[in-house]
Every structure is written in C-alpha cells, then in structure tokens.
Design an enzyme around this catalytic site. Structure first.
Site, PDB file in Angstrom:
ATOM      1  CB  THR A 114      -0.991  -0.130   1.196  1.00  0.00           C
ATOM      2  OG1 THR A 114      -1.512   1.404   1.288  1.00  0.00           O
ATOM      3  CG2 THR A 114      -0.094  -0.048   2.454  1.00  0.00           C
TER       4      THR A 114
ATOM      5  CE1 TYR B 159      -3.971  -2.265   4.558  1.00  0.00           C
ATOM      6  CE2 TYR B 159      -3.278  -0.042   4.528  1.00  0.00           C
ATOM      7  CZ  TYR B 159      -3.863  -1.195   4.114  1.00  0.00           C
ATOM      8  OH  TYR B 159      -3.830  -1.427   2.688  1.00  0.00           O
TER       9      TYR B 159
ATOM     10  NE  ARG C  95     -11.007   0.330   0.219  1.00  0.00           N
ATOM     11  CZ  ARG C  95     -10.450  -0.561  -0.506  1.00  0.00           C
ATOM     12  NH1 ARG C  95      -9.105  -0.573  -0.535  1.00  0.00           N
ATOM     13  NH2 ARG C  95     -10.900  -1.550  -0.959  1.00  0.00           N
TER      14      ARG C  95
ATOM     15  NE  ARG D  57      -5.809   9.365   1.527  1.00  0.00           N
ATOM     16  CZ  ARG D  57      -5.398  10.035   2.541  1.00  0.00           C
ATOM     17  NH1 ARG D  57      -4.646  11.011   2.600  1.00  0.00           N
ATOM     18  NH2 ARG D  57      -5.808   9.392   3.813  1.00  0.00           N
TER      19      ARG D  57
ATOM     20  NE  ARG E 144      -1.938   7.773   1.593  1.00  0.00           N
ATOM     21  CZ  ARG E 144      -2.959   7.107   1.855  1.00  0.00           C
ATOM     22  NH1 ARG E 144      -4.203   6.893   0.977  1.00  0.00           N
ATOM     23  NH2 ARG E 144      -3.330   6.592   3.167  1.00  0.00           N
TER      24      ARG E 144
HETATM   25  N1  NAD Z   1      -7.977  -0.460  -3.663  1.00  0.00           N
HETATM   26  C1  NAD Z   1      -6.813   0.335  -3.274  1.00  0.00           C
HETATM   27  O1  NAD Z   1      -6.716   1.663  -3.402  1.00  0.00           O
HETATM   28  C2  NAD Z   1      -5.609  -0.091  -2.512  1.00  0.00           C
HETATM   29  C3  NAD Z   1      -4.734   0.876  -2.028  1.00  0.00           C
HETATM   30  C4  NAD Z   1      -3.580   0.379  -1.022  1.00  0.00           C
HETATM   31  C5  NAD Z   1      -3.717  -1.028  -1.173  1.00  0.00           C
HETATM   32  N2  NAD Z   1      -4.499  -1.824  -1.505  1.00  0.00           N
HETATM   33  C6  NAD Z   1      -4.155  -3.275  -1.236  1.00  0.00           C
HETATM   34  O2  NAD Z   1      -4.463  -4.184  -2.306  1.00  0.00           O
HETATM   35  C7  NAD Z   1      -5.276  -5.246  -2.033  1.00  0.00           C
HETATM   36  C8  NAD Z   1      -6.697  -5.698  -2.437  1.00  0.00           C
HETATM   37  O3  NAD Z   1      -7.517  -4.516  -2.153  1.00  0.00           O
HETATM   38  P1  NAD Z   1      -8.713  -4.297  -2.511  1.00  0.00           P
HETATM   39  O4  NAD Z   1      -9.037  -2.839  -2.558  1.00  0.00           O
HETATM   40  O5  NAD Z   1      -9.206  -5.180  -3.811  1.00  0.00           O
HETATM   41  O6  NAD Z   1      -9.712  -4.870  -1.090  1.00  0.00           O
HETATM   42  P2  NAD Z   1     -10.750  -5.747  -1.034  1.00  0.00           P
HETATM   43  O7  NAD Z   1     -11.002  -5.732   0.422  1.00  0.00           O
HETATM   44  O8  NAD Z   1     -11.811  -5.665  -2.245  1.00  0.00           O
HETATM   45  O9  NAD Z   1     -10.212  -7.192  -1.543  1.00  0.00           O
HETATM   46  C9  NAD Z   1      -9.645  -8.016  -0.687  1.00  0.00           C
HETATM   47  C10 NAD Z   1      -9.908  -9.550  -0.748  1.00  0.00           C
HETATM   48  O10 NAD Z   1      -9.426 -10.339   0.052  1.00  0.00           O
HETATM   49  C11 NAD Z   1     -10.278 -11.348   0.620  1.00  0.00           C
HETATM   50  N3  NAD Z   1      -9.522 -11.974   1.834  1.00  0.00           N
HETATM   51  C12 NAD Z   1      -9.164 -11.186   2.977  1.00  0.00           C
HETATM   52  N4  NAD Z   1      -8.828 -12.115   3.852  1.00  0.00           N
HETATM   53  C13 NAD Z   1      -8.815 -13.401   3.417  1.00  0.00           C
HETATM   54  C14 NAD Z   1      -8.460 -14.625   3.658  1.00  0.00           C
HETATM   55  N5  NAD Z   1      -7.845 -14.839   4.995  1.00  0.00           N
HETATM   56  N6  NAD Z   1      -8.852 -15.710   3.027  1.00  0.00           N
HETATM   57  C15 NAD Z   1      -8.957 -15.434   1.833  1.00  0.00           C
HETATM   58  N7  NAD Z   1      -9.457 -14.343   1.243  1.00  0.00           N
HETATM   59  C16 NAD Z   1      -9.140 -13.196   2.141  1.00  0.00           C
HETATM   60  C17 NAD Z   1     -11.616 -10.715   1.124  1.00  0.00           C
HETATM   61  O11 NAD Z   1     -12.677 -11.530   0.956  1.00  0.00           O
HETATM   62  C18 NAD Z   1     -11.453  -9.877  -0.258  1.00  0.00           C
HETATM   63  O12 NAD Z   1     -12.362 -10.235  -1.250  1.00  0.00           O
HETATM   64  C19 NAD Z   1      -5.123  -5.382  -0.377  1.00  0.00           C
HETATM   65  O13 NAD Z   1      -3.770  -6.116   0.043  1.00  0.00           O
HETATM   66  C20 NAD Z   1      -4.958  -3.751   0.033  1.00  0.00           C
HETATM   67  O14 NAD Z   1      -4.117  -3.706   1.340  1.00  0.00           O
HETATM   68  C21 NAD Z   1      -5.563  -1.573  -2.263  1.00  0.00           C
HETATM   69  O1  LIG Z   2     -16.982   9.509   4.642  1.00  0.00           O
HETATM   70  C1  LIG Z   2     -15.830   9.858   4.675  1.00  0.00           C
HETATM   71  C2  LIG Z   2     -14.654   8.954   4.489  1.00  0.00           C
HETATM   72  C3  LIG Z   2     -13.605   9.144   4.439  1.00  0.00           C
HETATM   73  N1  LIG Z   2     -13.051  10.383   4.572  1.00  0.00           N
HETATM   74  C4  LIG Z   2     -11.652  10.778   4.432  1.00  0.00           C
HETATM   75  O2  LIG Z   2     -10.940  10.400   3.149  1.00  0.00           O
HETATM   76  C5  LIG Z   2      -9.739  10.267   3.120  1.00  0.00           C
HETATM   77  C6  LIG Z   2      -9.318   8.807   2.225  1.00  0.00           C
HETATM   78  O3  LIG Z   2     -10.080   7.841   2.908  1.00  0.00           O
HETATM   79  P1  LIG Z   2     -10.341   6.472   2.315  1.00  0.00           P
HETATM   80  O4  LIG Z   2     -10.237   6.326   1.035  1.00  0.00           O
HETATM   81  O5  LIG Z   2     -11.343   5.630   3.139  1.00  0.00           O
HETATM   82  O6  LIG Z   2      -8.813   5.783   2.884  1.00  0.00           O
HETATM   83  P2  LIG Z   2      -7.440   6.351   2.683  1.00  0.00           P
HETATM   84  O7  LIG Z   2      -6.860   7.074   1.551  1.00  0.00           O
HETATM   85  O8  LIG Z   2      -7.179   7.031   4.215  1.00  0.00           O
HETATM   86  O9  LIG Z   2      -6.634   4.679   2.969  1.00  0.00           O
HETATM   87  C7  LIG Z   2      -6.628   3.939   2.267  1.00  0.00           C
HETATM   88  O10 LIG Z   2      -5.437   4.076   1.189  1.00  0.00           O
HETATM   89  C8  LIG Z   2      -5.090   3.094   0.681  1.00  0.00           C
HETATM   90  C9  LIG Z   2      -5.408   1.774   1.433  1.00  0.00           C
HETATM   91  O11 LIG Z   2      -4.235   1.086   1.627  1.00  0.00           O
HETATM   92  C10 LIG Z   2      -6.413   0.938   0.628  1.00  0.00           C
HETATM   93  O12 LIG Z   2      -7.212   1.357   0.090  1.00  0.00           O
HETATM   94  C11 LIG Z   2      -6.262   2.420   2.569  1.00  0.00           C
HETATM   95  O13 LIG Z   2      -5.643   2.471   3.753  1.00  0.00           O
HETATM   96  C12 LIG Z   2      -9.238  10.028   4.630  1.00  0.00           C
HETATM   97  O14 LIG Z   2      -8.672  11.580   5.007  1.00  0.00           O
HETATM   98  C13 LIG Z   2     -10.561  10.183   5.188  1.00  0.00           C
HETATM   99  O15 LIG Z   2     -10.340  10.495   6.426  1.00  0.00           O
HETATM  100  C14 LIG Z   2     -13.850  11.299   4.861  1.00  0.00           C
HETATM  101  O16 LIG Z   2     -13.338  12.747   5.196  1.00  0.00           O
HETATM  102  N2  LIG Z   2     -15.120  11.161   4.891  1.00  0.00           N
END
Ligand code: NAD
Ligand SMILES: O=c1ccn([C@@H]2O[C@H](COP(=O)(O)OP(=O)(O)O[C@H]3OC[C@](O)(CO)[C@H]3O)[C@@H](O)[C@H]2O)c(=O)[nH]1
Length: 389
Positions: free
Chosen positions: A139, A185, A235, A260, A341
């Site tokens: 992440t 995290y 999120r 962001r 970021r």
């Molecule tokens: N979406 C983003 O912008 C973002 C940003 C930063 C990091 N990431 C990373 O990317 C990855 C995927 O993110 P996403 O947005 O698709 O999240 P998501 O929650 O939609 O997907 C994660 C999936 O993993 C599965 N999972 C969790 N624990 C499990 C377990 N023990 N066994 C089997 N399956 C399991 C969940 O059921 C879910 O379907 C994560 O590692 C997250 O930290 C995503």
């Molecule tokens: O109702 C709301 C929800 C959130 N916020 C603020 O928005 C910012 C972004 O929040 P979010 O997208 O939920 O999460 P982050 O960007 O902080 O973190 C994610 O980034 C990557 C990842 O690792 C996986 O997706 C996750 O940790 C934040 O400032 C909230 O406070 C709001 O104002 N109102």
C-alpha cells in the site's frame, strides 16, 4: 478475443499462457484483474477468496468463453492446507488478501495486523520454498505522513517536492505513535514488504511489490445496508456514494483537508498486467501505482462527486452537500491520517513504460454512473420500507 493472437512482452518475446493463483480474487482489485485476464489473455486463474459475489459473472454460466480458465476456490488462507497445493501448481501467485479499510485499523488492530502480516507469511514461504514468483499487494500507506507535514504550516519548504513526493527507494516511512492504532495496517504492510525483500535477497525469491495509491472504480467496497452491513464504514468512494444515493450530506473528516491522488482502476490494472507479463522487468522491484495528476483534497473530492452525481442521476444536489465531523466521531479513538500522497513515477516508467490516462472527472463520471445504475433503485426501496424496530 483471448488467445487468438500471440501476446508479446515489452521486449518482443512471446508470452506463454500461465496459471495464476490469485488470493483475494473476489475483492475489488481482484475482480477487475480476473475480468481482464479472462477477456484479453489465455492465462488461467485459480481464484482464491472467502467470497465470490464480485466475480460471479465470470464463473457462471459454464458456457462463458473462458470457462475452464477460471476456477474459484473458497478458502480462508488463515487455516487451509489446500493453499500450498494451489501455489505449487501455479506459475505466479498474486496476493491481494487483506483487511484494508481504514475504519478497521484502529477498531480491529489485531485482525488488521494478523491479516496483513501473519496471514501473508505462508504465502511468501510457499512461494520461496517452491521457487514460485510472487506479486504482493502492499500500500501507499507504508509512506505514512510526508516529511513536509512536520514543517511549520507557513514554511516555503512545504511547496518543495522533495518534502512530499513519495519515492519507492528513498522516501522514509513516517508513522504516528503506537497509540495511534491507525498505523497498525501500514506497519504490518511494511514488515511483510521487508520480509519479502529479505526472502529475495537471501533465498532468491522472485517478487514484485505493488503500492497502490487510492485505486477507485466500480465494485469498490459496499454500500452500507444494501450489500454490506448498515453500520459498516467503507473507503471514501463508497462512503460518499452512499451519502449521494441517500441524499444525505457527505461527511468531511477533520475538515476534509487531507490530500489524495485517485487513479481509475482500469488504468491501474494495465500496470499490473505489465508486471504479470514482464517478469524480467518487474522482478525485484517495488512499484508505486497511482496518478500524480489527480490530486485533490477530500473536500474537493466531495464537491466534484456532488457535481458529477447530479449530472449522471439528473437530480439536483441537496442544499447543504457536506457536513464536518471529527475523526474521533467518525472512526473512533486512535485514528490518524496521511496528509498528502503523490507517487513518484520514475521507477514504473523506466521499467514498464506505464503511465495513467484517466482524469479524475472522467473516472468519477463512469464510476458514479455505475453506482447510480447499481444501487439507486435498491436504496429507494430500502428507504421506503419501514424499519424492523
Ligand atoms: N484499492 C486500493 O486503492 C488499495 C490501496 C492500497 C492497497 N491496496 C491493497 O490491495 C489489496 C486488494 O485491495 P482491494 O481494494 O481489492 O480490497 P478488497 O477488500 O476489495 O479485497 C480483498 C479480498 O481479500 C479477501 N480476503 C481477505 N482475507 C482473506 C483470507 N484470510 N482468505 C481469503 N481471502 C481473504 C477478501 O474477502 C476480499 O475479497 C489489499 O492487499 C490492499 O491492502 C488496495
Ligand atoms: O466519509 C468519509 C470517508 C473518508 N474520509 C476521508 O477521506 C480520506 C480517504 O479515505 P479512504 O479512501 O477511506 O482511505 P485512505 O486513503 O485514508 O486509506 C486507504 O488508502 C489506501 C488503502 O491502503 C487501501 O485502500 C487504505 O488504507 C481520509 O482522509 C478520510 O479521513 C472522509 O472525509 N469522509
């Protein structure tokens, strides 16, 4: 159509069909990866997850053109001995499984740390022991806060990119104190990155680490009370979508001042494809995957989403479209935030020649069109239905 023309990598070599063990395939990113792998490549996916709702359309009916190239394995990687077998019979493992919604980091820190570190350990071990390639999802949160955030508010250095641009190979990881459990995290993700890196250095593990910067698009998270728990906090995209669909003000945490950069999921998936199909260029690297051109404050995001939703739904915005809430009220004790970021793109550009394309306005337009089509009717019905108590 998948498999009709030979696929070539960035160096002109033919890409052989491969088997990919994708853990967390049923989530937001996994569902988009599976969709593109099925429609555009001859690769096979062993899709591992505890849920499959977001990939059901790829699994059924049996007559789909790719049936036979995707198998769903419902298993929890915490405690299932089938995992090693699936990794062993694949060419590549992609690990997406994680608890990754900020509302959980400070309220369920143990689950968060177990999910992002302990549960990922066997995946790394099986890949290393069986000489299998691993693409691990980390992440952008591993960077934590910017160096600039510690400067006085009026310091001119805050405008200097050296104090805020996040670079894979030189930026430090700056987290808050241990009481600020928000960082559970980021810290778990950082440690698993370090372990993977060490497995590469000491035992020759072939790895790539992805640091996503706020990927957003259709199928992200859930709408509370519709396809997820009523009290759940997803999120920001889903939180704001939920507010817009219900005609409620969007809640701005601590003034919505955090910044962001948002990237369209489809642009980001292109980058992952390049990693999958160009191992010689991707292995041993950590890649930022984001869109530095799409930076907004959370307040600006709320304003844009309000405007775009009005356009795609044909409904006027409500009179007071936003409301301020404190982070304590919204997330509870122990919340903290990343201030800004912006990903540096030098490494991914040099290795894979990749650049994001979609503007924030365009990605919000297609995503909110999807949200409106998918949820507006269900929300109307839920609002009309008298509550149980
Ligand atoms: N979406 C983003 O912008 C973002 C940003 C930063 C990091 N990431 C990373 O990317 C990855 C995927 O993110 P996403 O947005 O698709 O999240 P998501 O929650 O939609 O997907 C994660 C999936 O993993 C599965 N999972 C969790 N624990 C499990 C377990 N023990 N066994 C089997 N399956 C399991 C969940 O059921 C879910 O379907 C994560 O590692 C997250 O930290 C995503
Ligand atoms: O109702 C709301 C929800 C959130 N916020 C603020 O928005 C910012 C972004 O929040 P979010 O997208 O939920 O999460 P982050 O960007 O902080 O973190 C994610 O980034 C990557 C990842 O690792 C996986 O997706 C996750 O940790 C934040 O400032 C909230 O406070 C709001 O104002 N109102």
């Amino acid at each position: 159509m998948a498999g009709t023309t030979a696929r070539v990598d960035l160096d002109g070599n033919t890409i052989s069909p491969m088997t990919i063990c994708m853990i967390g395939a049923g989530g937001f990113i996994g569902s988009h990866l599976c969709e593109k792998l099925m429609s555009e490549t001859p690769h096979t996916v062993l899709a591992v997850d505890v849920y499959n709702d977001k990939i059901k359309h790829l699994l059924e009916p049996d007559s789909l053109p790719w049936s036979g190239r995707i198998q769903f394995h419902r298993l929890n990687i915490k405690n299932d001995s089938r995992l090693e077998g699936l990794i062993k019979c694949s060419d590549l493992t992609i690990n997406l499984a994680a608890i990754c919604t900020p509302a959980d980091y400070n309220t369920r820190p143990l689950d968060t740390i177990y999910s992002n570190f302990i549960d990922a350990l066997p995946v790394v071990k099986y890949c290393s022991e069986n000489s299998k390639r691993l693409i691990h999802f980390s992440t952008c949160e591993v960077y934590g806060k910017t160096i600039g955030s510690y400067l006085p508010k009026d310091s001119p250095l805050r405008q200097d990119p050296a104090y805020y641009i996040l670079k894979e190979d030189t930026s430090p990881c700056i987290f808050g104190s241990v009481e600020k459990q928000r960082w559970s995290y980021a810290c778990a993700k950082q440690l698993i990155e370090r372990l993977i890196y060490a497995e590469g250095a000491e035992n020759g593990l072939e790895f790539t680490i992805v640091r996503p910067f706020n990927w957003i698009g259709p199928r992200m998270d859930f709408i509370p009370g519709i396809d997820g728990p009523s009290e759940g906090v997803p999120r920001v995209l889903a939180c704001f979508s939920n507010n817009l669909l219900r005609r409620e003000p969007l809640k701005l945490v601590d003034g919505g001042e955090s910044q962001r950069t948002f990237i369209y999921i489809k642009d980001a998936i292109e980058a992952v494809f390049l990693m999958i199909e160009n191992p010689a260029r991707a292995s041993g690297h950590i890649f930022n995957v984001g869109n530095p051109n799409n930076e907004v404050t959370v307040r600006q995001l709320a304003e844009m989403m309000t405007q775009v939703y009005s356009k795609v739904s044909g409904e006027d915005a409500i009179e007071s479209p936003t409301i301020d809430v404190s982070s304590k009220e919204f997330y509870g004790e122990g919340y903290d935030d990343s201030d800004k970021r912006i990903p540096d793109m030098t490494i991914i550009n040099k290795q894979l020649g990749w650049n994001p394309k979609t503007s924030l306005w365009d990605l919000l337009e297609s995503t909110l069109t999807y949200q409106h089509r998918t949820y507006a009717e269900a929300i109307k019905q839920a609002i009309a239905k008298p509550s149980a108590n």
